[in-house]
Write a protein that holds these residues in place. Structure first.
Motif, PDB file in Angstrom:
ATOM      1  N   LEU A  74       0.710  -1.322  -0.093  1.00  4.42           N
ATOM      2  CA  LEU A  74       0.062  -0.135   0.096  1.00  4.42           C
ATOM      3  C   LEU A  74       0.782   1.289  -0.036  1.00  4.42           C
ATOM      4  O   LEU A  74       0.387   2.395   0.091  1.00  4.42           O
ATOM      5  CB  LEU A  74      -0.877   0.009   1.290  1.00  4.42           C
ATOM      6  CG  LEU A  74      -1.929  -1.001   1.297  1.00  4.42           C
ATOM      7  CD1 LEU A  74      -2.854  -1.061   2.669  1.00  4.42           C
ATOM      8  CD2 LEU A  74      -2.755  -1.053   0.022  1.00  4.42           C
ATOM      9  N   GLY A  75       2.079   0.938  -0.002  1.00  2.59           N
ATOM     10  CA  GLY A  75       3.033   2.304   0.001  1.00  2.59           C
ATOM     11  C   GLY A  75       2.872   3.165   1.276  1.00  2.59           C
ATOM     12  O   GLY A  75       3.316   4.459   1.159  1.00  2.59           O
ATOM     13  N   LEU A  76       2.778   2.254   2.377  1.00  2.00           N
ATOM     14  CA  LEU A  76       2.842   3.069   3.617  1.00  2.00           C
ATOM     15  C   LEU A  76       4.092   2.625   4.560  1.00  2.00           C
ATOM     16  O   LEU A  76       4.148   3.019   5.564  1.00  2.00           O
ATOM     17  CB  LEU A  76       1.708   2.511   4.684  1.00  2.00           C
ATOM     18  CG  LEU A  76       0.214   2.677   3.731  1.00  2.00           C
ATOM     19  CD1 LEU A  76      -0.728   2.070   4.756  1.00  2.00           C
ATOM     20  CD2 LEU A  76      -0.004   4.144   3.882  1.00  2.00           C
ATOM     21  N   GLY A  77       5.245   2.465   3.687  1.00  2.00           N
ATOM     22  CA  GLY A  77       6.454   2.124   4.253  1.00  2.00           C
ATOM     23  C   GLY A  77       6.761   0.701   4.629  1.00  2.00           C
ATOM     24  O   GLY A  77       5.925  -0.408   4.551  1.00  2.00           O
ATOM     25  N   LYS A  78       7.988   0.455   5.145  1.00  2.00           N
ATOM     26  CA  LYS A  78       8.421  -0.782   5.330  1.00  2.00           C
ATOM     27  C   LYS A  78       8.475  -1.015   6.830  1.00  2.00           C
ATOM     28  O   LYS A  78       9.013  -0.064   7.472  1.00  2.00           O
ATOM     29  CB  LYS A  78       9.755  -1.073   4.884  1.00  2.00           C
ATOM     30  CG  LYS A  78       9.816  -1.052   2.992  1.00  2.00           C
ATOM     31  CD  LYS A  78      11.134  -1.434   2.726  1.00  2.00           C
ATOM     32  CE  LYS A  78      11.156  -1.691   1.015  1.00  2.00           C
ATOM     33  NZ  LYS A  78      10.307  -2.704   0.604  1.00  2.00           N
ATOM     34  N   LEU A  79       7.993  -2.268   7.213  1.00  2.00           N
ATOM     35  CA  LEU A  79       8.003  -2.518   8.822  1.00  2.00           C
ATOM     36  C   LEU A  79       8.780  -4.039   8.843  1.00  2.00           C
ATOM     37  O   LEU A  79       8.235  -4.820   8.249  1.00  2.00           O
ATOM     38  CB  LEU A  79       6.663  -2.383   9.326  1.00  2.00           C
ATOM     39  CG  LEU A  79       6.270  -2.868  10.695  1.00  2.00           C
ATOM     40  CD1 LEU A  79       7.157  -1.858  11.444  1.00  2.00           C
ATOM     41  CD2 LEU A  79       5.107  -3.103  11.164  1.00  2.00           C
ATOM     42  N   SER A  80       9.701  -4.233   9.658  1.00  2.00           N
ATOM     43  CA  SER A  80      10.053  -5.556  10.182  1.00  2.00           C
ATOM     44  C   SER A  80       9.465  -5.961  11.345  1.00  2.00           C
ATOM     45  O   SER A  80       9.648  -5.386  12.441  1.00  2.00           O
ATOM     46  CB  SER A  80      11.585  -5.367  10.214  1.00  2.00           C
ATOM     47  OG  SER A  80      12.325  -6.525  10.506  1.00  2.00           O
TER      48      SER A  80
END
Length: 658
Positions: A378-384
């Motif tokens: 969704l283009g909301l950033g990357k999360l690990s």
């Protein structure tokens, strides 16, 4: 022409699968015994076709036919024969061919061992398996053809990924796929039951051994994958909560819930709708795992493909399979209700709680696996999302689950009472408390909270499981008669629960008492860890069959006495310019001594990572015990007797259709 022959065999397998999926369904609608009977012949024919295709690809690897693009990308003239054979499933296209070969094998087995089932039920199960096969054949032929030719033909292949050049690759993927694909049989039984409206104890009895067999193979596949990662990747861990690891763990959790729910449906006729949903869920999660591994959305040592078009195809296939199954479920929902009463403090009630905890764990793992992917898409950033999240979610759920395992074994069906259950569990509970204190003290002389809790839960699970068998044995006039009188299903359940306890003990000891250290050592310099002294002696160059290696020599001493000598390596594969770490392990029941070689320096020193892993083998030993327990349960004599008793019903059904 061998590759073209294999390609043609795949196309022929697709044609047969289309007929297998459609004609028996038409036969059921028309009550035509000939069309119903065609399902068995089609299952046999489909297996022959796909086996020929698989044999052709294997032949291309063994003969180093680099005119086949897939062979050129994953083979090399210096690759040892064992790895050349296992390289057939070492990348996306070949592993997918292995998948459909195993699916055809499961379909063949169903057609052979289900001959005593009612003709319409057997035919519809095979029809559903044929429909699943069609989807995967289209996937191979349209997006992942392993027989595509390469022009011009290269003189040499690129070689198999070095990380896969390990004996574990020859065992782990086939076992894992046997489990993944095996849940398609439970799914097919669920679809057949929804079509016919026949959701009863007999249906659960037919489905249960197939589900247990699939579960035991998936258990062994996950166990082997954990062992392979531990010894091959050089990081000393046995589970990293990698998304692809999670992709196999989620269907295992759902499959475990399904096995227990099938027991309730068979014994009490309850939870029919829930059981069907679990069968759909287990296979859906297997398809989700396929999507994660083959879509390119993940970066993992376990992932195969990076082509988004393949992911789109699998998503579409999942939508059709899952959507169609749920639509069929909604259509039959009014027939799934039951008037029987379910008491919470009964074996079926406790097994329902068992299901709740298992699915809560699966949901937590699913959320942690997919949430970062959804955010990224969704283009909301990357999360690990890593081990801290998964441990925080999973551990609070596994504790009550282990407590329920011991309690459910002694509570009777229909209605249980607390007082008799407590009388039966007093001894296992007391023994578990004693073991929780004595085991850590006797082995390591201290009592970390996690080790005490793990020992308590492990001992509780083991003692409660064994106590149930002991009650059965001592009710007979002699020990031999008692042992012989315990059904295989009970032995299998007991062994699987013991395996779960052994696994829990191994995990708690590795977490509580394990030690690791990163060191830089000059020749003949040492480092102390966990009561052992690791001394780096020297480093020499060696030649492997298709690699060059720098081999270190590390001696391990304890109390001045030599314990073992380890030989970790850094291997360079010239064909791909890849450098891999090959750890060296001194394995034992009580501990593993583990060394991996890092970087070398101009002064002759080397960086090393050293580990002491207490009782880590219990983790995989528990998995093996669960595998063996599943095998015993699936081969229980009463399933064979039930099939024999149902032979007359099947013959009557066939006569009516004729």
């Amino acid at each position: 022409m061998i590759p073209e022959f294999g390609h043609f065999a795949l196309i022929l397998a697709l044609a047969v699968a289309l007929l297998q999926a459609s004609l028996p369904l038409i036969g059921w609608r028309r009550r035509d015994a000939r069309l119903l009977g065609f399902a068995t012949s089609a299952a046999h024919g489909q297996f022959v076709c796909v086996a020929v295709a698989y044999g052709c690809l294997t032949y291309a690897f063994v003969t180093k036919d680099f005119s086949v693009a897939y062979v050129a990308q994953n083979d090399h003239s210096l690759l040892p024969l064992i790895y050349r054979i296992s390289a057939v499933w070492g990348a996306h296209e070949g592993s997918l061919l292995l998948w459909v070969t195993i699916l055809a094998g499961w379909t063949l087995a169903v057609s052979i061992f289900n001959r005593r089932l009612p003709a319409d039920m057997s035919a519809l199960v095979l029809s559903a398996l044929g429909a699943v096969s069609v989807g995967f054949y289209l996937f191979i032929l349209l997006t992942s053809n392993p027989f595509t030719r390469l022009v011009p033909v290269p003189e040499e292949g690129r070689d198999l990924n070095p990380i896969l050049q390990d004996p574990g690759l020859a065992i782990h993927p086939p076992m894992l796929y046997m489990g993944y694909v095996g849940f398609s049989v439970a799914f097919a039984f669920a679809i057949a039951a929804l079509i016919t409206g026949r959701l009863d104890a007999a249906w659960a009895r037919w489905t249960r051994p197939w589900t247990t067999t699939a579960w035991m193979f998936l258990t062994m596949g996950i166990t082997l994958g954990s062992w392979w990662a531990y010894k091959e990747l050089g990081w000393g861990g046995w589970w990293f909560w990698d998304p692809v690891e999670n992709a196999s763990f989620m269907p295992w959790l759902a499959g475990t819930a399904l096995i227990h729910s099938l027991a309730v449906t068979e014994k009490r006729g309850l939870l029919k709708g829930w059981t069907v949903l679990l069968a759909i869920l287990a296979f859906s999660l297997s398809l989700l795992g396929t999507f994660l591994v083959r879509s390119g959305v993940l970066v993992s040592v376990h992932a195969f493909a990076t082509d988004p078009s393949r992911g789109e195809f699998i998503l579409g296939f999942m939508a059709v399979v899952v959507g169609g199954a749920l639509g069929l479920y909604a259509w039959r929902a009014p027939r799934l209700a039951t008037s029987a009463e379910l008491k919470l403090f009964s074996r079926e009630g406790l097994l329902l709680f068992n299901n709740v905890f298992l699915l809560a764990a699966a949901g937590g793992v699913l959320l942690g696996t997919l949430y970062p992917l959804v955010l990224d898409a969704l283009g909301l950033g990357k999360l690990s999302v890593g081990p801290p999240y998964f441990n925080a979610v999973f551990l609070p759920l596994i504790v009550p689950l282990l407590l329920l395992v011991g309690l459910a074994a002694v509570v009777p069906w229909k209605r249980g009472e607390a007082a008799p259950a407590w009388r039966r569990l007093r001894i296992p509970a007391a023994a578990a408390v004693v073991a929780a204190v004595l085991l850590p003290l006797a082995t390591y002389g201290r009592l970390p909270a996690f080790a005490v809790a793990g020992s308590l839960l492990a001992a509780w699970t083991v003692f409660a499981a064994v106590q149930d068998v002991w009650k059965r044995v001592r009710s007979k006039p002699s020990l031999a008669a008692g042992i012989a009188g315990v059904p295989r299903a009970v032995w299998g359940m007991t062994l699987a629960h013991v395996g779960l306890g052994v696994w829990a003990l191994g995990v708690s000891y590795v977490v509580s008492f394990g030690a690791e250290k990163d060191v830089r050592l000059a020749p003949n310099a040492g480092a102390d860890l966990g009561g052992y002294t690791f001394t780096f002696r020297d480093e020499k160059e060696t030649q492997g069959p298709n690699y060059l290696a720098q081999r270190g020599t590390v001696t391990v001493e304890r109390g001045g006495s030599l314990v073992t000598t380890l030989y970790p390596e850094k291997r360079q594969f010239p064909s791909q310019g890849t450098v891999m770490t090959q750890s060296s392990i001194d394995a034992g029941l009580m501990r593993d001594l583990y060394v991996s070689l890092g970087e070398g320096y101009e002064d002759g020193s080397w960086s090393l990572r050293v580990y002491v892993k207490p009782m880590v083998r219990l983790i995989w030993g528990g998995g093996v015990l669960m595998f063996l327990g599943g095998g015993l349960a699936a081969s229980d004599r009463r399933y064979r007797l039930a099939r024999a008793a149902e032979r007359s019903a099947a013959q009557a059904s066939e006569a009516a259709l004729a």
